[in-house]
Design a protein around this motif. Structure first.
Motif, PDB file in Angstrom:
ATOM      1  N   LEU A   7      63.828  -5.020  60.492  1.00  0.00           N
ATOM      2  CA  LEU A   7      63.214  -5.750  61.600  1.00  0.00           C
ATOM      3  C   LEU A   7      61.824  -6.230  61.174  1.00  0.00           C
ATOM      4  CD1 LEU A   7      64.252  -3.419  64.552  1.00  0.00           C
ATOM      5  CD2 LEU A   7      65.191  -5.673  64.030  1.00  0.00           C
ATOM      6  N   ASN A   9      58.441  -8.537  60.400  1.00  0.00           N
ATOM      7  CA  ASN A   9      57.558  -9.318  61.262  1.00  0.00           C
ATOM      8  C   ASN A   9      57.728 -10.814  61.053  1.00  0.00           C
ATOM      9  OD1 ASN A   9      55.723  -7.277  62.672  1.00  0.00           O
ATOM     10  ND2 ASN A   9      55.586  -6.628  60.535  1.00  0.00           N
ATOM     11  N   ASN A  11      60.794 -12.143  58.906  1.00  0.00           N
ATOM     12  CA  ASN A  11      62.239 -12.347  58.850  1.00  0.00           C
ATOM     13  C   ASN A  11      62.970 -11.073  59.221  1.00  0.00           C
ATOM     14  OD1 ASN A  11      62.587 -15.083  58.030  1.00  0.00           O
ATOM     15  ND2 ASN A  11      62.055 -14.547  55.928  1.00  0.00           N
ATOM     16  N   ILE A  12      64.134 -11.230  59.840  1.00  0.00           N
ATOM     17  CA  ILE A  12      65.077 -10.137  60.052  1.00  0.00           C
ATOM     18  C   ILE A  12      66.141 -10.245  58.965  1.00  0.00           C
ATOM     19  CG2 ILE A  12      66.673  -9.035  61.659  1.00  0.00           C
ATOM     20  CD1 ILE A  12      63.855  -9.195  62.766  1.00  0.00           C
ATOM     21  N   GLU A  21      64.617 -15.946  61.144  1.00  0.00           N
ATOM     22  CA  GLU A  21      63.209 -15.758  61.489  1.00  0.00           C
ATOM     23  C   GLU A  21      63.054 -14.794  62.657  1.00  0.00           C
ATOM     24  OE1 GLU A  21      61.083 -19.374  62.091  1.00  0.00           O
ATOM     25  OE2 GLU A  21      61.081 -19.880  59.962  1.00  0.00           O
ATOM     26  N   SER A  22      62.027 -13.970  62.560  1.00  0.00           N
ATOM     27  CA  SER A  22      61.794 -12.886  63.513  1.00  0.00           C
ATOM     28  C   SER A  22      60.989 -13.373  64.723  1.00  0.00           C
ATOM     29  CB  SER A  22      61.055 -11.737  62.820  1.00  0.00           C
ATOM     30  OG  SER A  22      60.795 -10.698  63.724  1.00  0.00           O
ATOM     31  N   ARG A  23      61.576 -14.303  65.452  1.00  0.00           N
ATOM     32  CA  ARG A  23      60.909 -14.783  66.660  1.00  0.00           C
ATOM     33  C   ARG A  23      61.952 -15.296  67.647  1.00  0.00           C
ATOM     34  NH1 ARG A  23      59.041 -20.657  65.809  1.00  0.00           N
ATOM     35  NH2 ARG A  23      60.058 -21.290  63.871  1.00  0.00           N
ATOM     36  N   GLU A  47      64.901 -17.622  67.170  1.00  0.00           N
ATOM     37  CA  GLU A  47      64.194 -18.342  66.114  1.00  0.00           C
ATOM     38  C   GLU A  47      63.345 -19.487  66.669  1.00  0.00           C
ATOM     39  OE1 GLU A  47      66.056 -18.441  62.064  1.00  0.00           O
ATOM     40  OE2 GLU A  47      67.925 -18.362  63.245  1.00  0.00           O
ATOM     41  N   LYS A  57      56.373  -1.455  65.210  1.00  0.00           N
ATOM     42  CA  LYS A  57      57.672  -2.034  65.530  1.00  0.00           C
ATOM     43  C   LYS A  57      58.310  -1.400  66.757  1.00  0.00           C
ATOM     44  CE  LYS A  57      58.611  -3.642  60.856  1.00  0.00           C
ATOM     45  NZ  LYS A  57      59.540  -3.685  59.716  1.00  0.00           N
ATOM     46  N   TYR A  62      62.026  -5.397  70.371  1.00  0.00           N
ATOM     47  CA  TYR A  62      62.817  -5.725  69.183  1.00  0.00           C
ATOM     48  C   TYR A  62      64.304  -5.865  69.481  1.00  0.00           C
ATOM     49  CZ  TYR A  62      63.725  -0.687  69.335  1.00  0.00           C
ATOM     50  OH  TYR A  62      64.083   0.566  69.750  1.00  0.00           O
ATOM     51  N   ASN A  65      66.265  -9.274  68.775  1.00  0.00           N
ATOM     52  CA  ASN A  65      66.469  -9.501  67.345  1.00  0.00           C
ATOM     53  C   ASN A  65      67.471  -8.521  66.756  1.00  0.00           C
ATOM     54  OD1 ASN A  65      64.884 -11.773  66.716  1.00  0.00           O
ATOM     55  ND2 ASN A  65      63.009 -10.549  66.600  1.00  0.00           N
TER      56      ASN A  65
END
Length: 284
Positions: A7, A9, A11-12, A21-23, A47, A57, A62, A65
């Motif tokens: 997980l 910050n 990329n996942i 992308e981690s968003r 994303e 985290k 989270y 994601n």
């Protein structure tokens, strides 16, 4: 099955070769919009939106994601998984928080209109960087070596000698911090770019930030040397998405460096290897 998920910050990543992308952005659902993740009557456009600034985290939301990563990794609508998560080397104390959140629990959600049911059975955490050690060949693991795992918010540092861990710690500061530095310099000239736009401009060559990258790496390595003064007596391995983007800076500051094979996925692959040794492969 056993699934390892990073997980990150920025990329996942998962042990099944998934990366995104981690968003995400919470949105209102339109009548015919199925391009969303739906959990408990909340809708998320994956994303999209801004990257989170939270370092811990366990304190992030989270779950969107994580469930998205599981659904992209396993092509089934009803599944059970044993989960292995990577966490910062100095942040292993969050394990109990994460376990309380998701271990031995069922989740129902929709991905792009498709109903999913996920049962998360066991949950384990492994220090980021440490897991990549197990993907190296045995003869390499017996040397004096250091692994620098460069992510979105951190440099995770693990030092080894003759196959044993000497120390592991997290140096705050990663690619998102570098992008913030570039953003500040870029916006001084009347621009108004956010981090996501800065990343796009770097990738398409509009912004050249090689000098900032070298300066950033030098600052991070100097901080690491406060804990490992004799850094040059170890064979240095690098991994993580940030290590690829900072390659020139790393070679300028450190000289010879070695990339762990399959750099992007080495942590999740190592985590799955560790879990298979501990839990066995019988549930695969």
């Amino acid at each position: 099955m056993i699934l390892a998920v990073d997980l990150g910050n920025y990329n996942i990543k998962t042990s099944e070769g998934v990366i995104f992308e981690s968003r995400y952005q919470e949105v209102e659902k339109e009548d015919f919009d199925n391009e969303l993740l739906e959990i408990e009557n909340k809708f998320y456009k994956m994303e999209y939106g801004e990257f989170e600034n939270e370092f811990n985290k366990a304190k992030k939301n989270y779950l969107p994601n994580l469930l998205y990563a599981i659904s992209k990794s396993i092509d089934e609508n009803e599944i059970e998984v044993d989960l292995v998560l990577g966490v910062p080397a100095s942040n292993l104390g969050i394990t109990s928080e994460i376990k309380n959140d998701i271990e031995d629990k069922n989740f129902k959600f929709k991905v792009f209109g498709q109903e999913k049911k996920v049962k998360i059975n066991r949950v384990a955490t492994v220090a980021e960087g440490l897991s990549s050690f197990y993907t190296l060949k045995k003869e390499e693991r017996l040397k004096d070596l250091i692994i620098l795992d460069i992510g979105g918010r951190t440099f995770n540092v693990c030092a080894f000698s003759k196959g044993k861990t000497l120390l592991k710690f997290t140096q705050p500061g990663g690619m998102l911090d570098l992008y913030s530095m570039v953003q500040e310099n870029y916006n001084k000239f009347g621009n108004n770019a956010n981090i996501e736009e800065i990343v796009r401009l770097i990738e398409n060559g509009t912004i050249n930030c090689e000098e900032e990258k070298v300066r950033f790496v030098k600052e991070q390595i100097n901080k690491i040397k406060l804990k490992i003064s004799n850094l040059n007596t170890f064979k240095i391995f690098v991994t993580g998405g940030g290590s690829l983007e900072l390659q020139q800076g790393l070679r300028t500051v450190l000289g010879e460096i070695n990339y762990i094979p399959d750099t992007i996925f080495s942590n999740v692959k190592g985590n799955k290897m560790i879990a298979e040794l501990k839990w066995g492969k019988e549930n695969e």
